[in-house]
Enzyme design. Structure first.
Site, PDB file in Angstrom:
ATOM      1  N   CYS A  84     -37.614  28.330  20.316  1.00  0.00           N
ATOM      2  CA  CYS A  84     -36.392  28.525  21.118  1.00  0.00           C
ATOM      3  C   CYS A  84     -36.654  28.359  22.610  1.00  0.00           C
ATOM      4  O   CYS A  84     -35.719  28.378  23.411  1.00  0.00           O
ATOM      5  CB  CYS A  84     -35.800  29.891  20.808  1.00  0.00           C
ATOM      6  SG  CYS A  84     -35.502  30.092  19.038  1.00  0.00           S
ATOM      7  N   HIS A 334     -26.474  29.469  20.805  1.00  0.00           N
ATOM      8  CA  HIS A 334     -27.927  29.282  20.867  1.00  0.00           C
ATOM      9  C   HIS A 334     -28.375  28.066  20.042  1.00  0.00           C
ATOM     10  O   HIS A 334     -28.996  28.219  18.990  1.00  0.00           O
ATOM     11  CB  HIS A 334     -28.609  30.570  20.385  1.00  0.00           C
ATOM     12  CG  HIS A 334     -30.094  30.554  20.440  1.00  0.00           C
ATOM     13  ND1 HIS A 334     -30.809  29.803  21.347  1.00  0.00           N
ATOM     14  CD2 HIS A 334     -31.031  31.212  19.680  1.00  0.00           C
ATOM     15  CE1 HIS A 334     -32.112  29.991  21.144  1.00  0.00           C
ATOM     16  NE2 HIS A 334     -32.267  30.823  20.142  1.00  0.00           N
TER      17      HIS A 334
END
Lengths: 388, 388
Positions: A84, A334
């Protein structure tokens, strides 16, 4: 410290994007960054592109050249994968490349396509950012991993599920007016506490969503900016990256994030500032507890005290230190490979005064992005300042 | 040009490694590099790790921190993915990081595990380095893609399957004494021409194998080398990276490799040399035709003339310009994420005089590595020189 001006930024809306591929999403983000900067694809001398799970979600690796192609560029292009934190790392390596002095214009950014996957496949794909042998094989997925961290935090320092709920509520509030955000509606603490359980102590609203999206930024040298009369209003003045053992079980504490502490320490030293100089920040709230660990690791709060920040309103839009004015990963969305550079895009606009939430930080000079990979086995921190 | 000394190198044997994972393989390579250099994990300030298909082959992404952990390091670690050029790119970004002046010791390298996959899964995994939408969806895999390039080359410039066979024969010859090589046996032209067909004009011996393996190098600043009395005998003096459109159909010619031309041009400029200064090279012979395209793109041969080089013995161990003294991808093996830094390891030893084939290049001063991704949509070229 060499300042690296941000000539332009661009982001797609984050959320479900139907049939659009990562290359489509990055093309849109890059196109917006060109428009924002006045630069053209021909100006770009190198590309750093963050993507996490293209192989699993789209059957596509080797996405550096493909992203460059989508942005109209044949310059050297490298795909950076740090879970991420992929595009946060892409930004950092782009900054370093400009600092090498060999190139004047670098396109950085990232993209991810996730909503084409089933929840099971998406969850399994994300789990590949943990330790396959010692965590995934034991049945661990990320909601489980972060819930361990939250429970450990509660045990060591106190705090409740309700404190975490305030973080979700705050970040949803921030996203309401952000037209790029995935969830543009307010929620209250009761909504969070009565939402379907995910993994104790987390309910649905403690978790960031699956999202598609792209982000981009054009970084330039100061001499190029001057020569071309670009006059960028914001520059990157410091970056830091930190690492840690991969598996939670190998760490000294599950309630701390040393990789983020290391990244912050390096970024502050690089920028010549300290945590008190930061006016507002975007931090990696993939789960509500992650925002707590972040604001402590960044030195904004003492260890064990970050849990109260949202509850007491200190990190809200009208608080002393606004955190995640974009809505954060929780409410803005996200798309993992796009998230880190997406933070840079939002912070740049907030500092320039052309973000819907800019009024909240009108006289701000310094902002910070915190982008974490996995259970913070990797972390990149970036410091931005207004140039005038 | 700032020289970046190579303090130490290490490589596993390439080939089938049974149950060993990528992290095991990188740990061995890094351990050998520590031993070779006299440095320790505590000295390492940053890690760049190349891996191509960990998600598909081992269910493992986010492998930067994991590789660092395997090497005993918690410093910032970034996974670089550029298909088969992954660790060549890792080396380049490590060189740039040293040149930033912020760090003195960088661990670079890569690893790949492939032989745990079925041939079908391995072939499909590799295909993700092509364009998923426009090539893979049309049924393309890499033997098919490179056979198109070979056939087009034959049509434009002439040459035969037998010319290609000489490349395989030469590279097998070079590998016979290399204890790290996957195939340590000589073959002859007849073996190549009568081998099972793969995709016309390729038979089995025109194709590099599936392999497991790891590679590592410790790059240091000149000041650090001096301070620690390391006295490295070889340094990297130039690097270049080039990009191109991803899909073959989007290129001006299928019989050229412009990304390699761009990478070579940049590397030569960086090193302040030209192709005539290169004494020997490792080039990316994933298929026999790839060696031809490489030696032309690097400027060793005019376009259309590289096809005769092996046939005429010019690129053999006793030729004017030895190519792939390690055995190349063809015979040494091709664990894709490890290949680029593996070339650096072999060239370093060849230049230092401690490689089994060093006698062939006794007075050599300059060597070059060419590492390509996909159908050369990305390429990294690295120039090495002896320091004394």
């Amino acid at each position: 410290m060499t300042r690296v001006p941000i000539a332009g930024v661009g982001m797609t809306a984050f959320g479900a994007q139907g049939e659009r591929t990562s290359r489509d999403l990055f093309a849109e983000a890059a196109s917006k960054a060109y428009d924002d900067s006045g630069l053209a694809p021909e100006d770009v001398e190198e590309v750093f592109y963050g993507n996490y799970m293209g192989e699993l979600a789209e059957g596509q690796g080797h996405s550096g050249p493909l992203a460059a192609e989508a942005a109209g560029v044949t310059a050297p292009a490298t795909r950076i994968e740090s879970a991420c934190a992929s595009s946060g790392a892409a930004v950092r390596h782009g900054v370093n490349r400009i600092r090498n002095g060999d190139v004047d214009v670098v396109l950085v950014g990232g993209a991810e396509r996730m909503t084409n996957l089933s929840t099971a496949d998406g969850t399994a794909g994300l789990a590949a950012a943990a330790d396959a042998l010692w965590e995934i094989n034991a049945g661990m997925t990320f909601p489980g991993a972060y819930s361990l961290m939250a429970n450990r935090y509660f045990e060591e320092y106190g705090g409740t599920r309700e404190d975490l709920a305030h973080i979700a509520v705050k970040n949803h509030d921030h996203a309401v007016e952000n037209e790029l955000a995935q969830f543009r509606r307010s929620i209250d603490v009761k909504d969070v506490l009565t939402a379907p359980d995910v993994c104790s102590p987390f309910g649905l609203y403690d978790c960031s969503p699956m999202s598609d999206g792209g982000s981009a930024a054009l970084l330039v040298s100061e001499s190029f900016a001057e020569e071309r009369g670009l006059d960028p209003e914001v520059a990157i003045v410091g970056t830091g990256q930190g690492g840690d053992r991969m598996a939670l079980q190998d760490r000294a504490s599950m309630a701390r994030a040393p990789a983020a502490e290391r990244a912050a320490s390096a970024a502050y030293a690089d920028a010549g500032i300290g945590p008190d100089d930061v006016d507002f920040a975007e931090v990696h709230d993939c789960f509500t507890i992650a925002e707590v660990l972040a604001i402590e690791a960044l030195g904004f709060y003492e260890v064990g005290e970050g849990i109260d920040a949202a509850t007491e309103g200190e990190t809200a839009i009208d608080g002393e230190l606004p955190i995640n004015l974009s809505g954060g990963l929780k409410a803005k969305g996200h798309p993992v490979g796009a998230t880190g550079c997406g933070q840079i895009s939002e912070l740049t606009k907030l500092l320039r005064g052309d973000h819907v939430n800019s009024d909240a930080v009108e006289d701000a000079e310094t902002a910070l992005a915190h982008n974490a990979g996995g259970t913070v086995a990797s972390c990149v921190v970036t410091v931005l300042e207004v140039t005038q």
